[in-house]
Write a protein that holds these residues in place. Structure first.
Motif: not given
Ligand code: PBG
Ligand code: ZN
Length: 324
Positions: A2-24
């Protein structure tokens, strides 16, 4: 593959995921709510230039302070109006000034709420400048004694922290030494260290009746084009004994907040000032933006830039959102 291998959108896929990685994250602990006190009795008067803000006489301000505290907000920043104005702003440093009365009332009613006071002469001088005027110019050094006296009477009335906003050179050091001499070694100083000569203060000057009667504040407040100079101002205030450094205004100066955060290891405060507040209020009133969403995004941006402490007229509304 698959292209691209890295996909920043993976960590935005759900509110739970977004909460997990939110910095501020905003918390109510970051908020400081400005309050205005005026002479008189039984006064709670809307401030026409600042939506949702009021002038309170000392006998009515404790109820507002108590409501602020009940929302979880830990600190208020107190501004006062004088009984009368004169050339040296003498109403600012009377032991029984309106601000001193208000401090006592707040401390009586809500002892755990931190009371921070603005220390400056502009609301008290008949010329509307933040320092004494001699032959048409700011008279820096004699102003320092008056500011220190103002900080002292506020402290004696019960203030936990004083916040000099005048931008005179050397005021933090003078205030620190006067407070220490009298034994108030625990009173903190939050200095308006990088305060710019800004057009964003307009609605506030109407509220505090503190617009300069002639000229402007450019000989003491900072030039908006300067960034390195803000570092000098902050370093000097730290050396003079400031505990917290403030950048003001906030939104047009996020780069200064970020530099301050990187350069200094003390708490950084940012003042989301009256013009910034009212631009959002006005746009929301016109139905152009969603008030709640833009309020939270704006405050978050100031924190993300590096501010630990957010001084904002939105404090109560933001606290309600954060409590949900
Ligand atoms: C007084 C003072 C000002 C503000 C805070 N303290 C106005 C000014 O310097 O002209 C501005 C606050 C705001 O706009 O919300 N020195
Ligand atoms: Zn001033």
């Amino acid at each position: 593959m698959r292209f691209p291998t890295t996909g920043p959108r993976r960590l935005r896929s759900s509110e739970a995921m977004r909460r997990l990685v939110r910095q501020t994250r905003l918390t109510v602990d970051n908020l400081v709510y400005p309050l205005f006190t005026c002479p008189g009795e039984n006064v709670k008067e809307p401030i026409t230039s600042m939506a949702g803000c009021f002038h309170f006489s000392p006998d009515r301000i404790a109820e507002e302070a108590a409501e602020t505290a009940s929302l979880g907000i830990g600190a208020v920043l107190l501004f006062g109006l004088p009984v009368s104005k004169d050339a040296s702003g003498s109403d600012a440093y009377r032991e029984d000034s309106t601000v001193c009365q208000a401090i006592r009332k707040i401390k009586e009613a809500v002892p755990d709420l931190l009371v921070i006071t603005d220390v400056c002469l502009c609301a008290y001088t008949d010329h509307g400048h933040c320092g004494l005027i001699k032959e048409g110019k700011i008279d820096n050094d004699p102003t320092l004694d008056l500011l220190a006296k103002m900080a002292l009477v506020h402290t004696q009335a019960g203030a936990d922290m004083v916040a000099p906003s005048d931008m005179m050179d050397g005021r933090v050091g003078r205030i620190r030494s006067v407070l220490d001499d009298v034994g108030y070694t625990d009173t903190a100083i939050m200095s308006y260290a990088a305060k710019y000569a800004s057009a964003y203060y307009g609605p506030f000057r109407e509220a505090a009746h503190s617009a300069p009667q002639g000229g402007d504040r450019k000989s003491y407040q900072m030039d908006p084009g300067n960034s390195d100079e803000a570092m000098t101002e902050m370093r000097l205030d730290l050396e003079e004994g400031a505990d917290i450094l403030m950048v003001k205004p906030a939104l047009a100066y996020l780069d200064i907040i970020q530099r301050a955060r990187q350069a200094f290891d003390v708490p950084i405060a940012a003042y989301n000032v009256s013009g910034e507040y009212m631009m959002i209020q006005a746009a929301a009133k016109q139905g152009l933006v969603d008030l709640e969403a833009i309020m939270m995004e704006t405050l978050l941006s100031i924190k993300r830039a590096g501010a630990d402490i957010l001084i904002t007229y939105f404090a109560k509304e933001a606290a309600k959102v954060l409590a949900r």
